[in-house]
Write a protein that holds these residues in place. Structure first.
Motif, PDB file in Angstrom:
ATOM      1  N   LEU B  62       0.838  -1.198   0.000  1.00  0.00           N
ATOM      2  CA  LEU B  62       0.000   0.000   0.000  1.00  0.00           C
ATOM      3  C   LEU B  62       0.876   1.252   0.000  1.00  0.00           C
ATOM      4  N   MET B  63       0.529   2.193  -0.893  1.00  0.00           N
ATOM      5  CA  MET B  63       1.339   3.414  -1.000  1.00  0.00           C
ATOM      6  C   MET B  63       0.451   4.644  -0.849  1.00  0.00           C
ATOM      7  N   VAL B  64       0.939   5.633  -0.143  1.00  0.00           N
ATOM      8  CA  VAL B  64       0.189   6.888   0.010  1.00  0.00           C
ATOM      9  C   VAL B  64       1.123   8.055  -0.316  1.00  0.00           C
ATOM     10  N   PRO B  65       0.797   8.838  -1.353  1.00  0.00           N
ATOM     11  CA  PRO B  65       1.678   9.961  -1.710  1.00  0.00           C
ATOM     12  C   PRO B  65       1.366  11.234  -0.954  1.00  0.00           C
ATOM     13  N   GLY B  66       0.922  11.135   0.271  1.00  0.00           N
ATOM     14  CA  GLY B  66       0.753  12.335   1.081  1.00  0.00           C
ATOM     15  C   GLY B  66      -0.549  13.064   0.830  1.00  0.00           C
ATOM     16  N   LEU B  67      -0.672  14.194   1.484  1.00  0.00           N
ATOM     17  CA  LEU B  67      -1.955  14.892   1.541  1.00  0.00           C
ATOM     18  C   LEU B  67      -1.947  16.217   0.777  1.00  0.00           C
ATOM     19  N   SER B  68      -0.988  16.394  -0.128  1.00  0.00           N
ATOM     20  CA  SER B  68      -0.884  17.679  -0.825  1.00  0.00           C
ATOM     21  C   SER B  68      -2.193  18.053  -1.505  1.00  0.00           C
ATOM     22  N   ALA B  69      -2.458  19.356  -1.546  1.00  0.00           N
ATOM     23  CA  ALA B  69      -3.721  19.830  -2.113  1.00  0.00           C
ATOM     24  C   ALA B  69      -3.740  19.743  -3.634  1.00  0.00           C
ATOM     25  N   SER B  70      -2.586  19.785  -4.282  1.00  0.00           N
ATOM     26  CA  SER B  70      -2.519  19.497  -5.712  1.00  0.00           C
ATOM     27  C   SER B  70      -1.103  19.025  -5.996  1.00  0.00           C
ATOM     28  N   VAL B  71      -0.875  18.531  -7.209  1.00  0.00           N
ATOM     29  CA  VAL B  71       0.464  17.992  -7.462  1.00  0.00           C
ATOM     30  C   VAL B  71       1.506  19.070  -7.273  1.00  0.00           C
ATOM     31  N   ASN B  72       2.592  18.728  -6.639  1.00  0.00           N
ATOM     32  CA  ASN B  72       3.715  19.644  -6.492  1.00  0.00           C
ATOM     33  C   ASN B  72       4.989  18.814  -6.391  1.00  0.00           C
ATOM     34  N   ALA B  73       6.086  19.478  -6.116  1.00  0.00           N
ATOM     35  CA  ALA B  73       7.362  18.765  -6.110  1.00  0.00           C
ATOM     36  C   ALA B  73       7.370  17.623  -5.103  1.00  0.00           C
ATOM     37  N   LYS B  74       6.706  17.819  -3.979  1.00  0.00           N
ATOM     38  CA  LYS B  74       6.728  16.788  -2.934  1.00  0.00           C
ATOM     39  C   LYS B  74       6.000  15.532  -3.392  1.00  0.00           C
ATOM     40  N   THR B  75       4.816  15.705  -3.996  1.00  0.00           N
ATOM     41  CA  THR B  75       4.103  14.512  -4.466  1.00  0.00           C
ATOM     42  C   THR B  75       4.818  13.890  -5.645  1.00  0.00           C
ATOM     43  N   MET B  76       5.373  14.715  -6.522  1.00  0.00           N
ATOM     44  CA  MET B  76       6.061  14.142  -7.689  1.00  0.00           C
ATOM     45  C   MET B  76       7.205  13.253  -7.228  1.00  0.00           C
TER      46      MET B  76
END
Lengths: 236, 314, 320, 302
Positions: B62-76
């Motif tokens: 299971l993978m979770v790419p965090g809670l960012s409000a829209s794609v940004n460097a952290k989610t990428m």
């Protein structure tokens, strides 16, 4: 039962439902979890229009009239182009044209990354400045006396500043990735860096605990004082 | 011309540009085919082990790419690491699950994860529903993912990206089903909780170094080395500034810089932190009343705005 | 799990190391509840960020104008509401008008308004002024794009309020810019302070972008260490963190700074100055109500950690 | 005229509210937009990458210019620019309020994708009557209820004649329903789920905070000191004890709990966090740079 008590009752039931997962995963929790998810996505759809698109897009696109019928705000029609751009994202489920979804994503990422430079500058300038405190005392006094003369660097200040300086530098050294850590000095600095990090994390843990417990206490206050004591038993 | 930068100061602007060019220079150096060294990052070696164990147990990753409000460097960055995890899982034919908290992140994840399966020649194994949207509301998301972890009995979990208070809900739940966990939060305040509850934690910058370490793409490796140079530059600057300030703050002064001008002090006093050369360099003092000379012409009447967002200072 | 472990009875050391989770949770639940039924005033020592916060807020000229950016919702009610209440009490008693906005959550303005309503009716009981929407404070509502909004506030604060409607009590919507709060406001530097009450990452959004107005933050406990760093570097004039910060403020409102008397709070930084409090008014709130329970829960955590370590120590000794 | 300056004066880029001109232009813009999207599907595969790169770069360029281009100073709303450079700087300053909304609007249009993904999972569960399908039905029903009541309540409140709704006395069924779902349930479930963290902190600390290694011991001890310093009573008694030993000795005075924890925070914790932060900042800057210039392959290679 009046409305505010009903509302509290519903809220307390839901809270207990969510808490039940602490014992084990069960149907009661599953029920409230799905209610929660349903309400949350429903609400997301509501505020999508009421708080984002209506004022941020639709009203600007159409403009507005004043009470006398004259135009108060001009309609700004190029905003309409955003709709097709947004819709391009929906090609993501299509096997052939899914690349189109990268265009809106590209715009969002572009706008984000363009801001990083100025954000870095305004954020790190003052922090860099604050990391450059003097490490040489200009008085022989060790501790702060009763009245502190502005600009005086006491010996204890200088020592503290020195430790702070070493901390910043050893932590930064710990995060150097392209150097071989076999070098003894570098190894020692980065191990120290890791230990100092743990002090930092310990302190964060300590202060976070305060908040998390406060929120639990607040929930208990809600259940026991606001609902049971004041709501059900009408005690002050 | 220089006046325009008074609110930020020219120095920080130059410094930012220097940092950017250090990174770009090293990227081009890596492109030149130089073999560059990066040290081991312990949390990352655990990825293969975690996926391997999930396969043995026949339970999902299971993978979770965090809670960012829209794609940004952290989610990428998270998605780049997940692409690697997915590749390993795909080779073992292990089921995966990606839980997203935002539709734009979901879009990118769908795209990237499908690409990975296609590149591995396993397009038929890809399940669209393995990448799903849970909720964009923080705690509904936490509740939903916790429920999934408990019901699907995830064997390995990867929490990478922007995590806030929900970090511990996810990590402790995963711990209670015995999952092996790799985690990193770009929010430093959450790192100690991940340290307490997870098996491997990427701290701070390690997170941004991870994709370079995993994929060895020249661009990433070069950039990572550029970042190291930047950090060295910052260390040098801090040392230099400290030395300068230490010397300067032993003296006294009769003038001070106020609102962009030098003014005389009534009495000689010790040099304060704000008087030092470095302090003025890094925290430029905004000059208030700048006069324009000659004044601007006015707009013709038909082009006059009737108020509204026409901006500029004052 | 190995079978033989279950067969053999657990030793004390093992028991201490593996207390069942439901038991720990149950104890925590009880410990967090019972103290709530008792109201005890605990001794306290105010920390510098709170003292600075109070002093700077008290030094705002009476009748001046400030901005409150309120980014919390009911999920952090325990801490943020207490902070908001303390802030509002100070501002209302000094008759300071404010602009209310939110960049953190669409629900935040409503929650903030409810709090304002509660505080103002409590203040009225003690002869305080009734704070009216539109007249004494103007609500700009929620701005979805936080970064851009703060940049705009910094450049041209009026452009942000342009087109926003506020709802005065008992009448239809009016243009926010016509509110008395915006009278004479040309740029953000005409506001004396920017208060941010937040429980989310909007602290950095503001810090990175707002340069033309002094700032003070009221943050949740988890954000204290991060924001202490900005307080230390002078980017923030004062900082109120978590329920401890609220308890500090509640105490400061009672006795002020450097005023002789019982429970006196002294500060070297404000030596020679005396900043008044409001003895006799309602100064206590959530901070006082929760502080005792917080003590017990923290103590429980410390005991749990000690018990775990004791178990580990005992089993190590046996192994040796 | 500035494309991004959305207010008056009248230009090609705007039209009066409710006019035919506006309707025609809106319609034309939509058709052209769709046309461009359809046209893009015919682009050969090797050019696609460049289209995306170009769009990303263009979007990022605005904020880079906003940062690096001289800002107009002492500008009155009626001022005309004094030349090309100042014209550009006016343009940038005027455009920023429009550009800042783009991300939210575009991301807003995409929310449907998330909802689609969610409903797809749950509808297929309901259709196939898989395990727990009843819960999926619960989810769908609560979502529908929230959407219906949420919008109905919103529309009622939009009407200026209904300003009385600010008072609970004047509420109807819709308003009560929305309040119950949102204020009563959703908000309180948020708070409930958040407070669960307290329990998990307890179990995580109990399980993991063992003095096994030097690092773990350091973490443990610091956390304990900070927690003790937050307890006003302990702090009060401790400083009382210190004061009873000596009130003037600076060395002894600095062993007060608040002094120790303050010193730890100021001298080690803050610089340590700052050290990480410097690294993270550079990492983020580099990642932003790579994204802006589309330097890295998303998804990476094996």
């Amino acid at each position: 039962m009046d409305y505010s008590l009903l509302k509290q009752f519903v809220a307390v039931t839901a809270t207990v439902g969510l808490y039940s997962v602490l014992y084990k995963e069960n149907k009661f929790y599953r029920f409230w979890e799905h209610v929660f998810l349903g309400l949350a996505s429903g609400w997301a759809l509501v505020i999508l229009w009421t708080d984002v698109l209506k004022s941020g897009w639709y009203e600007k696109m159409l403009g507005a009239s004043a009470a006398d019928g004259n135009t108060a705000v001009m309609g700004y029609w190029p905003y309409m182009f955003l709709l097709p751009i947004g819709l391009m994202a929906y090609t993501v489920f299509n096997k052939k044209h899914n690349w189109l979804s990268r265009i809106p994503i590209g715009i969002i990422l572009g706008l984000y990354s363009g801001q990083q430079f100025s954000a870095w500058m305004t954020y790190y300038g003052p922090l860099l400045n604050d990391s450059m405190k003097p490490i040489v005392p200009n008085t022989a006094e060790f501790f702060h006396p009763a009245t502190v003369v502005p600009g005086t660097v006491y010996v204890s200040d200088a020592l503290t500043n020195l430790i702070a300086l070493l901390t910043v530098i050893s932590v930064l050294t710990y995060f150097l990735f392209s150097f071989d850590v076999k070098s003894k000095v570098l190894h020692a600095t980065s191990t120290t860096g890791r230990w100092l990090l743990m002090i930092g994390f310990g302190a964060i843990f300590g202060s976070t605990v305060m908040m998390r417990f406060t929120l639990l206490i607040d929930r208990m206050y809600f259940i026991w004082i606001e609902f049971v004591k004041q709501g059900l038993l009408h005690m002050k | 011309m220089g006046n325009q930068y008074l609110d930020t100061g020219w120095f920080m602007m130059v410094l930012t540009l220097v940092m950017v060019s250090l990174i770009l220079y090293n990227i081009s150096r890596a492109h030149g085919g130089k073999d560059l060294y990066i040290r081991r990052i312990s949390g990352l070696n655990a990825i293969d082990e975690a996926v391997g164990r999930a396969t043995e147990m026949g339970r999902p990753v299971l993978m979770v790419p965090g809670l960012s409000a829209s794609v940004n460097a952290k989610t990428m960055q998270a998605i780049n690491i997940f692409a690697y995890v997915t590749r390993v899982a795909a080779r073992f034919a292990n089921p995966i699950m990606v839980c997203c908290a935002d539709a734009t992140v979901l879009t990118v994840c769908q795209e990237v994860i499908r690409d990975v399966y296609q590149q591995e020649g396993l397009a038929d194994q890809y399940d669209v529903d393995s990448v799903r949207f849970i909720s964009d509301r923080q705690f509904a998301f936490a509740g939903g993912v916790a429920g999934l972890i408990l019901r699907e009995k995830a064997a390995a979990t990867f929490f990478l990206g922007e995590f806030y208070a929900e970090s511990l809900i996810l990590a402790e739940t995963a711990n209670s089903v015995g999952a092996i966990q790799v985690a990193s939060s770009t929010e430093l305040t959450q790192t100690p909780f991940f340290i307490a509850a997870c098996d491997y934690v990427l701290i701070g910058d390690e997170y941004y170094a991870a994709s370079a370490f995993l994929t060895r793409q020249p661009v990433l490796v070069g950039s990572l080395i550029g970042q190291d140079w930047c950090k060295l530059a910052m260390i040098a600057m801090i040392l230099c500034g400290t030395t300068f300030n230490s010397i300067q703050q032993r003296g006294t002064t009769t003038t001070e810089h106020k609102e962009g001008k030098w003014v005389d002090l009534p009495k000689e006093r010790l040099v304060l932190a704000k008087d030092t050369f470095f302090s003025r360099l890094l925290k430029a003092d905004p000059e208030k009343n700048i006069k324009l000379d000659p004044p601007r012409e006015k707009l013709p009447p038909d082009q006059l705005p009737s108020g509204g967002p026409a901006g500029g200072d004052k | 799990m190995a079978m033989d472990q279950q067969a053999a009875p657990l030793t004390l050391a093992e028991k201490l190391q593996s207390l069942p989770k439901p038991m720990i949770y149950g104890i925590l639940l009880v410990v967090a509840t019972i103290p709530l039924f008792f109201s005890v005033k605990l001794p306290n020592k105010c920390i510098d960020p709170s003292i600075d916060f109070y002093a700077q807020a008290m030094k705002l000229p009476d009748g001046s104008k400030v901005i409150i950016c309120s980014d919390w919702t009911n999920s952090t009610r325990g801490e943020s509401k207490g902070e908001m209440e303390a802030l509002l009490r100070i501002l209302m008693r000094k008759n300071i008008k404010f602009v209310l906005l939110s960049i953190g959550d669409p629900q935040a303005p409503q929650v903030a308004k409810d709090t304002i309503r509660e505080v103002t009716s409590a203040e009225e009981l003690h002869g305080g002024k009734h704070y009216k929407e539109f007249e004494d404070y103007v609500n700009l509502g929620y701005f979805p794009s936080g970064e851009g909004t703060i940049v705009s506030i910094n450049n041209n604060v009026r452009s942000v309020a342009q087109g926003k409607k506020d709802f005065p009590e008992g009448s239809g919507p009016k243009d926010a810019l016509q509110s008395p709060v915006f009278e004479g406001i040309k740029s953000v530097s005409d506001f004396k302070m920017f208060f941010l009450v937040t429980a989310s990452s909007t602290n950095r959004t503001v810090l990175e972008r707002l340069t033309n107005c002094p700032m003070m933050y009221m943050v949740s406990g988890v954000m204290v260490p991060e924001n202490t760093s900005y307080y230390a570097s002078g980017q923030l004039k004062g900082l109120c963190g978590g329920v401890k910060g609220v308890y500090d403020l509640e105490n400061l409102m009672e006795v002020g700074i450097n005023n002789p008397g019982p429970g006196q709070i002294t500060s070297d930084k404000y030596k020679g100055e005396s900043i008044p409090g409001w003895p006799g008014k309602t100064n206590t709130g959530k901070g006082t109500a929760y502080y005792l329970a917080l003590h017990f829960t923290l103590a429980l955590l410390i005991i749990a950690v000690i018990v775990g370590n004791l178990g580990m120590y005992l089993s190590k000794r046996r192994a040796n | 005229m500035n494309l991004f300056l959305q207010v008056d004066p009248k230009s090609f880029w705007n039209a009066p509210h409710g006019s035919t001109e506006l309707t025609v232009k809106l319609f034309a813009a939509f058709i052209i937009g769709i046309g461009i999207a359809v046209g893009l599907t015919f682009i050969p595969a090797q050019l696609r990458k460049w289209v995306v790169r170009f769009v990303t770069f263009g979007a990022g360029l605005f904020y880079v210019l906003f940062w690096i281009f001289p800002r107009p100073i002492s500008r009155a709303p009626t001022d005309a620019p004094r030349g090309a450079i100042e014209g550009m700087s006016f343009w940038i300053a005027d455009s920023q309020p429009v550009i800042m909304t783009l991300t939210n609007v575009i991301a807003g249009f995409m929310i449907g994708l998330g909802i689609y993904s969610l409903l797809r999972v749950h509808f297929s569960k309901i259709a196939k009557q898989q395990r727990d399908w009843a819960f999926s039905a619960v989810l769908v029903i609560s979502m529908l209820l929230m959407v219906t009541l949420g919008y109905a309540d919103f529309l009622q409140r939009q009407d200026p004649a209904n300003f009385g709704l600010a008072d609970q006395k004047n509420w109807g069924l819709v308003n009560y329903g929305k309040d119950l779902l949102f204020d009563g349930l959703l908000q309180n479930m948020d708070a409930g789920m958040f407070s669960i963290v307290a329990f998990y902190i307890m179990s995580a600390a109990y399980r993991a905070f063992r003095a096994r290694s030097i690092e773990a011991t350091i973490l443990l001890v610091t956390a304990l000191i900070v927690m003790l310093s937050l307890m006003g009573v302990v702090e009060f008694m401790w400083s009382g004890a210190i004061d009873s030993i000596s009130k003037d000795n600076g060395l002894i005075q600095s062993f007060k709990l608040s002094a120790i924890s303050g010193w730890l925070k100021g001298t080690i914790q803050t610089p340590a966090i700052r050290g990480i932060d410097f690294g993270v900042g550079i990492g983020l800057l580099a990642m932003g740079l790579r994204l802006w210039l589309s330097l890295e392959k998303t998804g990476g290679e094996a």
